[in-house]
Design a protein around this motif. Structure first.
Motif, PDB file in Angstrom:
ATOM      1  N   MET A  33       0.842  -1.189   0.000  1.00  0.00           N
ATOM      2  CA  MET A  33       0.000   0.000   0.000  1.00  0.00           C
ATOM      3  C   MET A  33       0.886   1.251   0.000  1.00  0.00           C
ATOM      4  SD  MET A  33      -3.152  -1.117   0.089  1.00  0.00           S
ATOM      5  CE  MET A  33      -4.340  -0.147   0.980  1.00  0.00           C
ATOM      6  N   LEU A  34       0.402   2.302  -0.626  1.00  0.00           N
ATOM      7  CA  LEU A  34       1.144   3.551  -0.723  1.00  0.00           C
ATOM      8  C   LEU A  34       0.730   4.508   0.393  1.00  0.00           C
ATOM      9  CD1 LEU A  34       0.590   4.057  -4.535  1.00  0.00           C
ATOM     10  CD2 LEU A  34       2.705   3.322  -3.459  1.00  0.00           C
ATOM     11  N   THR A  35       1.687   5.225   0.921  1.00  0.00           N
ATOM     12  CA  THR A  35       1.393   6.256   1.908  1.00  0.00           C
ATOM     13  C   THR A  35       1.078   7.560   1.164  1.00  0.00           C
ATOM     14  OG1 THR A  35       3.682   7.009   2.057  1.00  0.00           O
ATOM     15  CG2 THR A  35       3.007   5.225   3.567  1.00  0.00           C
ATOM     16  N   ILE A  50      -3.098  15.613  -1.546  1.00  0.00           N
ATOM     17  CA  ILE A  50      -3.547  14.221  -1.394  1.00  0.00           C
ATOM     18  C   ILE A  50      -4.618  14.140  -0.311  1.00  0.00           C
ATOM     19  CG2 ILE A  50      -2.853  11.876  -0.746  1.00  0.00           C
ATOM     20  CD1 ILE A  50      -1.792  12.694  -3.500  1.00  0.00           C
ATOM     21  N   TYR A  51      -4.342  14.744   0.849  1.00  0.00           N
ATOM     22  CA  TYR A  51      -5.315  14.729   1.944  1.00  0.00           C
ATOM     23  C   TYR A  51      -6.615  15.437   1.549  1.00  0.00           C
ATOM     24  CZ  TYR A  51      -1.982  12.793   5.282  1.00  0.00           C
ATOM     25  OH  TYR A  51      -1.110  11.969   5.945  1.00  0.00           O
ATOM     26  N   LEU A  59     -10.286  11.002  -4.388  1.00  0.00           N
ATOM     27  CA  LEU A  59      -9.242   9.977  -4.481  1.00  0.00           C
ATOM     28  C   LEU A  59      -9.593   8.804  -3.572  1.00  0.00           C
ATOM     29  CD1 LEU A  59      -6.390   9.097  -5.399  1.00  0.00           C
ATOM     30  CD2 LEU A  59      -5.462  10.488  -3.550  1.00  0.00           C
ATOM     31  N   PRO A  60      -9.738   7.589  -4.131  1.00  0.00           N
ATOM     32  CA  PRO A  60     -10.068   6.430  -3.295  1.00  0.00           C
ATOM     33  C   PRO A  60      -8.922   6.069  -2.356  1.00  0.00           C
ATOM     34  CG  PRO A  60      -9.670   5.733  -5.565  1.00  0.00           C
ATOM     35  CD  PRO A  60      -9.600   7.230  -5.542  1.00  0.00           C
ATOM     36  N   ALA A  61      -9.270   5.837  -1.099  1.00  0.00           N
ATOM     37  CA  ALA A  61      -8.254   5.542  -0.087  1.00  0.00           C
ATOM     38  C   ALA A  61      -8.793   4.519   0.903  1.00  0.00           C
ATOM     39  CB  ALA A  61      -7.872   6.813   0.657  1.00  0.00           C
ATOM     40  N   VAL A  62      -7.869   3.880   1.589  1.00  0.00           N
ATOM     41  CA  VAL A  62      -8.194   2.969   2.684  1.00  0.00           C
ATOM     42  C   VAL A  62      -7.817   3.711   3.961  1.00  0.00           C
ATOM     43  CG1 VAL A  62      -7.663   0.761   3.756  1.00  0.00           C
ATOM     44  CG2 VAL A  62      -7.713   0.948   1.259  1.00  0.00           C
ATOM     45  N   ILE A  68      -3.904   6.674   6.484  1.00  0.00           N
ATOM     46  CA  ILE A  68      -4.483   6.623   5.144  1.00  0.00           C
ATOM     47  C   ILE A  68      -3.487   5.905   4.249  1.00  0.00           C
ATOM     48  CG2 ILE A  68      -5.207   7.975   3.148  1.00  0.00           C
ATOM     49  CD1 ILE A  68      -6.020  10.186   5.063  1.00  0.00           C
ATOM     50  N   ARG A  69      -3.985   4.931   3.489  1.00  0.00           N
ATOM     51  CA  ARG A  69      -3.153   4.190   2.552  1.00  0.00           C
ATOM     52  C   ARG A  69      -3.897   4.072   1.229  1.00  0.00           C
ATOM     53  NH1 ARG A  69      -0.192   5.394   5.929  1.00  0.00           N
ATOM     54  NH2 ARG A  69       1.207   4.115   7.177  1.00  0.00           N
ATOM     55  N   PHE A  70      -3.154   3.791   0.181  1.00  0.00           N
ATOM     56  CA  PHE A  70      -3.718   3.719  -1.158  1.00  0.00           C
ATOM     57  C   PHE A  70      -3.348   2.390  -1.804  1.00  0.00           C
ATOM     58  CE2 PHE A  70      -2.896   8.062   0.007  1.00  0.00           C
ATOM     59  CZ  PHE A  70      -4.125   8.663  -0.220  1.00  0.00           C
ATOM     60  N   CYS A  71      -4.342   1.706  -2.347  1.00  0.00           N
ATOM     61  CA  CYS A  71      -4.125   0.458  -3.077  1.00  0.00           C
ATOM     62  C   CYS A  71      -3.507   0.817  -4.429  1.00  0.00           C
ATOM     63  CB  CYS A  71      -5.454  -0.264  -3.265  1.00  0.00           C
ATOM     64  SG  CYS A  71      -5.348  -1.682  -4.367  1.00  0.00           S
ATOM     65  N   PRO A  72      -2.376   0.230  -4.777  1.00  0.00           N
ATOM     66  CA  PRO A  72      -1.735   0.573  -6.048  1.00  0.00           C
ATOM     67  C   PRO A  72      -2.629   0.353  -7.275  1.00  0.00           C
ATOM     68  CG  PRO A  72      -0.203  -0.622  -4.666  1.00  0.00           C
ATOM     69  CD  PRO A  72      -1.540  -0.678  -3.980  1.00  0.00           C
ATOM     70  N   ALA A  73      -3.340  -0.757  -7.338  1.00  0.00           N
ATOM     71  CA  ALA A  73      -4.180  -1.045  -8.505  1.00  0.00           C
ATOM     72  C   ALA A  73      -5.333  -0.049  -8.624  1.00  0.00           C
ATOM     73  CB  ALA A  73      -4.715  -2.468  -8.430  1.00  0.00           C
ATOM     74  N   THR A  74      -5.985   0.243  -7.511  1.00  0.00           N
ATOM     75  CA  THR A  74      -7.106   1.175  -7.513  1.00  0.00           C
ATOM     76  C   THR A  74      -6.636   2.585  -7.855  1.00  0.00           C
ATOM     77  OG1 THR A  74      -8.213  -0.147  -5.833  1.00  0.00           O
ATOM     78  CG2 THR A  74      -8.992   2.101  -6.116  1.00  0.00           C
TER      79      THR A  74
END
Length: 84
Positions: A33-35, A50-51, A59-62, A68-74
């Protein structure tokens, strides 16, 4: 010497040659996951942007507690959808 586009990363292709790829492909190849800081660096924007995009629902985030993290594929698909 050929000038590479901004934010272009290179990876070995099947033949072993270095070939440039899009930023979406670069993001997609991350294995974890990306920060927000890493994503901001990759997109050449501020962490504050980003925030703001996450807060606006753009921006879709987890969101895990305060993290907060970001799925690379999404995230790569999100970027491709906006560049079309």
């Amino acid at each position: 010497m050929e000038k590479k586009p901004r934010n272009c990363r290179t990876f070995n292709n099947i033949q072993g040659d270095q070939a440039p790829c899009s930023i979406a492909t670069t993001i997609e190849r991350y294995e974890s996951m990306l920060t927000p800081a890493i994503l901001a660096l990759l997109l050449s924007v501020s962490v504050k942007s980003i925030y703001a995009w996450v807060a606006a629902g753009t921006l879709p985030a987890v969101i895990l507690g305060a993290s907060i993290r970001f799925c690379p594929a999404t995230t790569a698909q999100w970027l491709r959808d906006r560049s079309a």
